[in-house]
Design an enzyme around this catalytic site. Structure first.
Site, PDB file in Angstrom:
ATOM      1  N   ARG A  50      43.890  33.204 -18.229  1.00  0.00           N
ATOM      2  CA  ARG A  50      43.796  32.496 -19.662  1.00  0.00           C
ATOM      3  C   ARG A  50      43.603  33.465 -20.797  1.00  0.00           C
ATOM      4  NH1 ARG A  50      39.998  29.767 -16.723  1.00  0.00           N
ATOM      5  NH2 ARG A  50      38.190  30.779 -17.880  1.00  0.00           N
ATOM      6  N   ASP A  58      31.394  24.991  -2.246  1.00  0.00           N
ATOM      7  CA  ASP A  58      31.559  26.531  -2.430  1.00  0.00           C
ATOM      8  C   ASP A  58      31.546  26.705  -3.998  1.00  0.00           C
ATOM      9  OD1 ASP A  58      32.059  29.277  -2.435  1.00  0.00           O
ATOM     10  OD2 ASP A  58      34.189  29.217  -2.266  1.00  0.00           O
ATOM     11  N   GLU A  87      40.754  40.549  -7.993  1.00  0.00           N
ATOM     12  CA  GLU A  87      40.263  41.485  -9.119  1.00  0.00           C
ATOM     13  C   GLU A  87      40.389  42.863  -8.679  1.00  0.00           C
ATOM     14  OE1 GLU A  87      36.016  39.341 -10.007  1.00  0.00           O
ATOM     15  OE2 GLU A  87      36.727  38.778  -8.040  1.00  0.00           O
ATOM     16  N   ARG A 142      46.185  32.807  -2.843  1.00  0.00           N
ATOM     17  CA  ARG A 142      46.415  32.718  -4.209  1.00  0.00           C
ATOM     18  C   ARG A 142      47.533  31.931  -4.695  1.00  0.00           C
ATOM     19  NH1 ARG A 142      41.215  33.318  -5.160  1.00  0.00           N
ATOM     20  NH2 ARG A 142      40.203  35.379  -4.379  1.00  0.00           N
ATOM     21  N   TYR A 159      46.260  23.673  -7.716  1.00  0.00           N
ATOM     22  CA  TYR A 159      44.854  23.436  -8.249  1.00  0.00           C
ATOM     23  C   TYR A 159      44.824  22.496  -9.534  1.00  0.00           C
ATOM     24  CZ  TYR A 159      44.413  26.883 -12.399  1.00  0.00           C
ATOM     25  OH  TYR A 159      44.203  27.124 -13.429  1.00  0.00           O
ATOM     26  N   TYR A 214      30.657  28.887  -7.690  1.00  0.00           N
ATOM     27  CA  TYR A 214      31.448  30.102  -8.541  1.00  0.00           C
ATOM     28  C   TYR A 214      30.365  30.729  -9.456  1.00  0.00           C
ATOM     29  CZ  TYR A 214      35.783  30.793 -11.367  1.00  0.00           C
ATOM     30  OH  TYR A 214      36.822  31.233 -12.248  1.00  0.00           O
ATOM     31  N   GLU A 220      37.466  36.285  -0.364  1.00  0.00           N
ATOM     32  CA  GLU A 220      36.238  36.279  -1.233  1.00  0.00           C
ATOM     33  C   GLU A 220      34.936  36.696  -0.454  1.00  0.00           C
ATOM     34  OE1 GLU A 220      36.645  32.497  -3.508  1.00  0.00           O
ATOM     35  OE2 GLU A 220      38.227  33.435  -4.717  1.00  0.00           O
ATOM     36  N   THR A 253      37.456  29.512   6.679  1.00  0.00           N
ATOM     37  CA  THR A 253      36.282  30.139   6.126  1.00  0.00           C
ATOM     38  C   THR A 253      35.396  30.626   7.232  1.00  0.00           C
ATOM     39  OG1 THR A 253      36.358  28.365   4.626  1.00  0.00           O
ATOM     40  CG2 THR A 253      34.444  29.603   4.507  1.00  0.00           C
ATOM     41  N   ASP A 286      35.587  33.572   2.224  1.00  0.00           N
ATOM     42  CA  ASP A 286      36.295  32.286   1.722  1.00  0.00           C
ATOM     43  C   ASP A 286      37.724  32.863   1.529  1.00  0.00           C
ATOM     44  OD1 ASP A 286      37.201  29.922   0.774  1.00  0.00           O
ATOM     45  OD2 ASP A 286      36.402  30.397  -1.290  1.00  0.00           O
ATOM     46  N   HIS A 296      32.842  37.646 -11.917  1.00  0.00           N
ATOM     47  CA  HIS A 296      34.080  37.169 -11.152  1.00  0.00           C
ATOM     48  C   HIS A 296      34.556  36.120 -11.882  1.00  0.00           C
ATOM     49  CE1 HIS A 296      36.533  35.360  -8.023  1.00  0.00           C
ATOM     50  NE2 HIS A 296      36.136  34.265  -8.126  1.00  0.00           N
ATOM     51  N   GLN A 305      47.198  28.154  -3.821  1.00  0.00           N
ATOM     52  CA  GLN A 305      45.968  27.889  -4.821  1.00  0.00           C
ATOM     53  C   GLN A 305      46.640  27.606  -6.393  1.00  0.00           C
ATOM     54  OE1 GLN A 305      42.637  30.609  -4.997  1.00  0.00           O
ATOM     55  NE2 GLN A 305      41.600  29.403  -6.363  1.00  0.00           N
ATOM     56  N   THR A 312      32.596  33.851  -4.907  1.00  0.00           N
ATOM     57  CA  THR A 312      32.557  35.503  -4.823  1.00  0.00           C
ATOM     58  C   THR A 312      31.801  36.197  -5.592  1.00  0.00           C
ATOM     59  OG1 THR A 312      34.951  34.685  -4.864  1.00  0.00           O
ATOM     60  CG2 THR A 312      34.478  37.238  -5.219  1.00  0.00           C
ATOM     61  N   LYS A 346      42.466  27.084   0.197  1.00  0.00           N
ATOM     62  CA  LYS A 346      41.111  27.653   1.002  1.00  0.00           C
ATOM     63  C   LYS A 346      41.081  27.028   2.362  1.00  0.00           C
ATOM     64  CE  LYS A 346      39.433  29.251  -3.106  1.00  0.00           C
ATOM     65  NZ  LYS A 346      38.798  30.535  -3.357  1.00  0.00           N
ATOM     66  N   GLU A 394      31.299  36.269  -0.211  1.00  0.00           N
ATOM     67  CA  GLU A 394      30.208  35.671  -0.792  1.00  0.00           C
ATOM     68  C   GLU A 394      28.982  35.546   0.261  1.00  0.00           C
ATOM     69  OE1 GLU A 394      31.710  31.577  -1.755  1.00  0.00           O
ATOM     70  OE2 GLU A 394      33.686  32.120  -2.093  1.00  0.00           O
TER      71      GLU A 394
HETATM   72 CA    CA Z   1      35.186  30.944  -2.937  1.00  0.00          CA
END
Ligand code: CA
Length: 402
Positions: free
Chosen positions: A137, A121, A349, A227, A234, A123, A189, A247, A223, A128, A230, A335, A243, A191
């Site tokens: 961040r 997968d 989001e 959260r 992570y 990114y 997500e 899927t 996906d 996104h 995760q 995503t 995750k 995709e």
């Molecule tokens: Ca994904």
């Protein structure tokens, strides 16, 4: 070109599409079926029908229960089947031979189209990645320093890739400060997925220009993401149990050959890339518009044409270290999100990490998914002469934690 088959106006499954999938003739709930009827076989969607390829061609490669053996034959075999199908469907002389192998699409059960090899997968949506960067961040650059130099990705769990319609059970797991319980931040997500047909040798990278020699076609991917699990797990190795519980993929794989009119230049890149990622002359931007629905209500329309990295670049990056491909490998875009709020491909989001709940038509709100929610992702792309190419749908209903 027209067909002797009755093609409903606006069908996304016209002569220009001809996606492959795996079906069995029985519907869920049909009580009485002989074993032959239960057999999984390869089908082609045309209008509101499925063509039984094993029956029509007599080629047992289409009776193996997955597309793998046929996809391994490579681009010449894929093109030859497409030529033959077009001939059968256009020339009325073939009607009597083809008709016995047609079944109504709403009277069959669709299965996972390929036996999935490895699953990766990516990114690759800048919008996104920037949205998540801003949320997690704050005060720092939205993109990490590597983002415009390589398509970031991770290896996922191929054994839990399932076909559309498979319910998603709310996962249990460890969360912040070692709390344990059902995820309360279950997300989606939206995709785009790419299915590998032709394997590659260990130690031999696949260049950007080799994309169409290896990749057969495109499907839709959800996906599912927890959260809270995760966020706790992570660091520093990336996505894991947040995750891997499920899927979902759409049942029809749209051949690259059906997407010639959907090919577009990807967005301008403002950072030079290393030669192995250069795609001048091999531009595989794809003008797919996804639609995300929650309980039937349209939430967003993510534009896959805005993805910064193309699938050809993803494939080149994935193999530049010599990692080999297998038939049935699946890799997904990451995503898909666009610049506008109604183009975001995940709830995190759309609700800005829960701070801005999504208002639904029935007056309720959502930050993340509730038990009983049904999420459906569809997509279409431009075809020849104003025709649309449909990708069908990938859907799933949230079940309570066990
Ligand atoms: Ca994904």
């Amino acid at each position: 070109m027209s067909s002797w088959i009755d093609l409903p106006a606006g069908t996304g499954f016209g002569l220009a599409n001809l996606p492959l999938g795996v079906f069995s003739p029985d519907r869920p709930g049909d009580a009485y079926m002989c074993s032959e009827q239960r057999g999984r076989r390869t089908g082609v969607a045309i209008g509101d029908h499925v063509i039984d390829l094993a029956g029509l061609t007599g080629d047992q490669v289409h009776a193996t229960g997955s597309l793998n053996a046929f996809l391994a034959r490579g681009p010449e075999a894929w093109a030859e089947l497409r030529r033959r199908l077009t001939g059968w469907l256009v020339d009325p002389a073939h009607r009597a031979a083809v008709e016995p192998h047609l079944r109504p699409r709403d009277a069959v059960t669709m299965h996972l189209p390929v036996e999935v090899g490895d699953y990766v997968d990516f990114y690759s949506s800048q919008h996104h990645a920037e949205n998540l960067g801003r949320m997690f961040r704050p005060g720092q650059p939205a993109l990490t320093p590597n983002w415009k130099h390589l398509p970031i990705g991770y290896h996922g769990r191929s054994g839990t890739v399932r076909v559309s319609g498979t319910p998603v059970r709310r996962p249990l797991g460890q969360q912040k400060d070692a709390a344990f319980g059902p995820s309360r931040r279950l997300d989606i997500e939206a995709e785009v997925g790419f299915v590998v047909g032709v394997p590659s040798a260990l130690g031999e990278p696949v260049p950007v220009a080799g994309f169409a020699e290896h990749v057969f076609g495109v499907c839709l991917v959800n996906d599912w993401s927890a959260r809270d699990i995760q966020a706790w797990e992570y660091v520093p190795l990336g996505p894991f149990l947040g995750k891997s519980f499920l899927t979902s993929v759409s049942p029809w794989v749209v051949p690259l050959a059906a997407l010639e009119h959907a090919r577009i230049a990807p967005p301008p890149r403002d950072t030079p890339v290393l030669p192995y990622l250069g795609d001048e002359g091999e531009r595989w931007g794809l003008d797919l518009t996804l639609e995300v629905r929650l309980n039937g209500e349209l939430l967003s329309s993510p534009p896959a044409g805005l993805l910064y990295w193309t699938a050809a670049q993803q494939l080149a990056h994935m193999t530049v270290n010599g990692a080999s491909l297998r038939t049935g490998d699946l890799f997904a875009s990451g995503t898909v999100s666009g610049p506008d709020r109604d183009q975001r491909g995940s709830l995190i989001e759309l609700s800005w990490n829960g701070a801005e709940p999504i208002k639904l038509a029935d007056g309720s709100t959502r930050t993340f998914l509730e038990d009983g929610d049904v999420v459906t992702i569809t997509a279409s792309a431009p075809g020849p002469d104003g025709e649309r190419i449909s990708f069908g749908e990938v859907t799933g209903r949230v079940e309570p934690a066990s």
